[in-house]
Design a protein around this motif. Structure first.
Motif, PDB file in Angstrom:
ATOM      1  N   GLY A 262     -32.765  53.562  53.623  1.00 28.68           N
ATOM      2  CA  GLY A 262     -32.977  52.903  54.910  1.00 28.68           C
ATOM      3  C   GLY A 262     -32.627  51.433  54.960  1.00 28.68           C
ATOM      4  O   GLY A 262     -32.764  50.809  56.016  1.00 28.68           O
ATOM      5  N   THR A 263     -32.198  50.850  53.843  1.00 28.70           N
ATOM      6  CA  THR A 263     -31.859  49.428  53.837  1.00 28.70           C
ATOM      7  C   THR A 263     -30.491  49.199  54.456  1.00 28.70           C
ATOM      8  O   THR A 263     -29.700  50.127  54.647  1.00 28.70           O
ATOM      9  CB  THR A 263     -31.851  48.885  52.401  1.00 28.70           C
ATOM     10  N   GLY A 264     -30.202  47.931  54.749  1.00 28.20           N
ATOM     11  CA  GLY A 264     -28.893  47.621  55.310  1.00 28.20           C
ATOM     12  C   GLY A 264     -28.735  46.156  55.620  1.00 28.20           C
ATOM     13  O   GLY A 264     -29.629  45.338  55.358  1.00 28.20           O
ATOM     14  N   SER A 265     -27.589  45.815  56.211  1.00 25.57           N
ATOM     15  CA  SER A 265     -27.316  44.426  56.581  1.00 25.57           C
ATOM     16  C   SER A 265     -26.190  44.388  57.598  1.00 25.57           C
ATOM     17  O   SER A 265     -25.461  45.365  57.795  1.00 25.57           O
ATOM     18  CB  SER A 265     -26.937  43.600  55.344  1.00 25.57           C
ATOM     19  N   LEU A 266     -26.049  43.228  58.232  1.00 25.60           N
ATOM     20  CA  LEU A 266     -24.905  42.983  59.110  1.00 25.60           C
ATOM     21  C   LEU A 266     -24.471  41.544  58.974  1.00 25.60           C
ATOM     22  O   LEU A 266     -25.252  40.673  58.559  1.00 25.60           O
ATOM     23  CB  LEU A 266     -25.248  43.280  60.574  1.00 25.60           C
ATOM     24  N   ARG A 267     -23.208  41.322  59.303  1.00 18.83           N
ATOM     25  CA  ARG A 267     -22.675  39.957  59.355  1.00 18.83           C
ATOM     26  C   ARG A 267     -21.710  39.897  60.524  1.00 18.83           C
ATOM     27  O   ARG A 267     -20.686  40.585  60.538  1.00 18.83           O
ATOM     28  CB  ARG A 267     -21.937  39.576  58.070  1.00 18.83           C
TER      29      ARG A 267
END
Length: 273
Positions: free
Chosen positions: A244-249
């Motif tokens: 369920g982890t994640g990131s955006l840029r």
């Protein structure tokens, strides 16, 4: 201009090239009657599975319900909604037009190619589709042409390209025959193999030429990459389906810094996923 607006412009540029107005809603169209004397079709090239030209963004389906402290995930969700709309807007018409060939028996031609011819109707409009496929070594070369009498279109090349590995890999180029010279307007590439799934869209003509949108799935790891060619910018969304982890840029969120979330989608300092 924000990345959201740039993505929407990319969608508009792509969809214009793909005759959205004429071919949207093809699933409801009426096919022409089958050929009463069809040729044997057991050696005809395999039509690619339309499901390969799609992306799975179900991970973000509850994004609108996220609360305070989950702003990074919520911003990723907002962009995932646009990505989903973009790909559906762009790919639904050509995929639907191509998929109608599944209901039509092809005819073998003297040159070794196979031709599918079928008609569908929307209201008072009729469009004839002529799909040609020819096996060339380990590839199949495709060309799909359309005739729309009400629009004055006759045997116009809508898209062409190749598929390989029984349709698991493919490249199509779309042409905008509303413009002089029928320029190549957009392209789509897809690939399914042991390493995962990839789907990429690129604008080839006009002010957004060079902009691209790529979805990659490798096991539990997923990512969306958007290239803004005009601004030399790249933004991404990454997430792990398992934990369920994640990131955006993105340039227009937190000054373009990578922004991450944990297993419960709460904001955390980035440690990479």
């Amino acid at each position: 201009m924000t990345t959201t607006h740039r993505t929407q412009r990319t969608a508009t540029a792509l969809s214009a090239a793909l005759l959205l107005a004429l071919f949207a809603g093809c699933a409801e169209q009426g096919l022409n009657a089958p050929d009463p004397n069809p040729q044997p079709a057991d050696q005809a090239p395999a039509l690619p599975d339309a499901d390969r030209l799609g992306i799975d963004l179900s991970f973000f389906q509850d994004g609108q319900d996220k609360a305070i402290g989950q702003q990074n995930f919520f911003n990723a969700y907002l962009r995932a909604v646009i990505v989903s709309a973009t790909t559906q807007l762009v790919l639904t018409p050509p995929v639907a037009a191509f998929a109608l060939a599944l209901h039509t028996v092809p005819t073998l031609q003297p040159d070794g190619s196979w031709i599918w011819v079928y008609t569908y109707v929307r209201g008072d409009e009729e469009a004839q589709v002529r799909l040609r496929g020819v096996i060339q070594g380990d590839e199949v070369a495709w060309a799909l042409r359309v005739t729309v009498p009400s629009e004055g279109l006759a045997d116009e090349l809508w898209f062409d390209g190749t598929t390989r590995d029984d349709g698991d890999t493919g490249d199509w180029t779309f042409y905008d025959f509303s413009l002089p010279g029928d320029p190549a307007a957009a392209s789509v590439h897809w690939q399914d193999d042991a390493d995962g799934h990839e789907l990429a869209l690129e604008v080839l003509h006009g002010p957004d030429a060079g902009d691209s949108l790529t979805f990659t799935e490798a096991g539990a790891l997923n990512r969306i990459d958007y290239v803004d060619a005009g601004a030399d910018g790249v933004w991404f969304i990454r997430w792990n389906e398992t934990d369920g982890t994640g990131s955006l840029r993105v340039p227009d969120y937190r000054n373009g810094q990578e922004s991450c979330w944990d297993e419960a989608q709460y904001d955390v300092e980035c440690g990479g996923i």
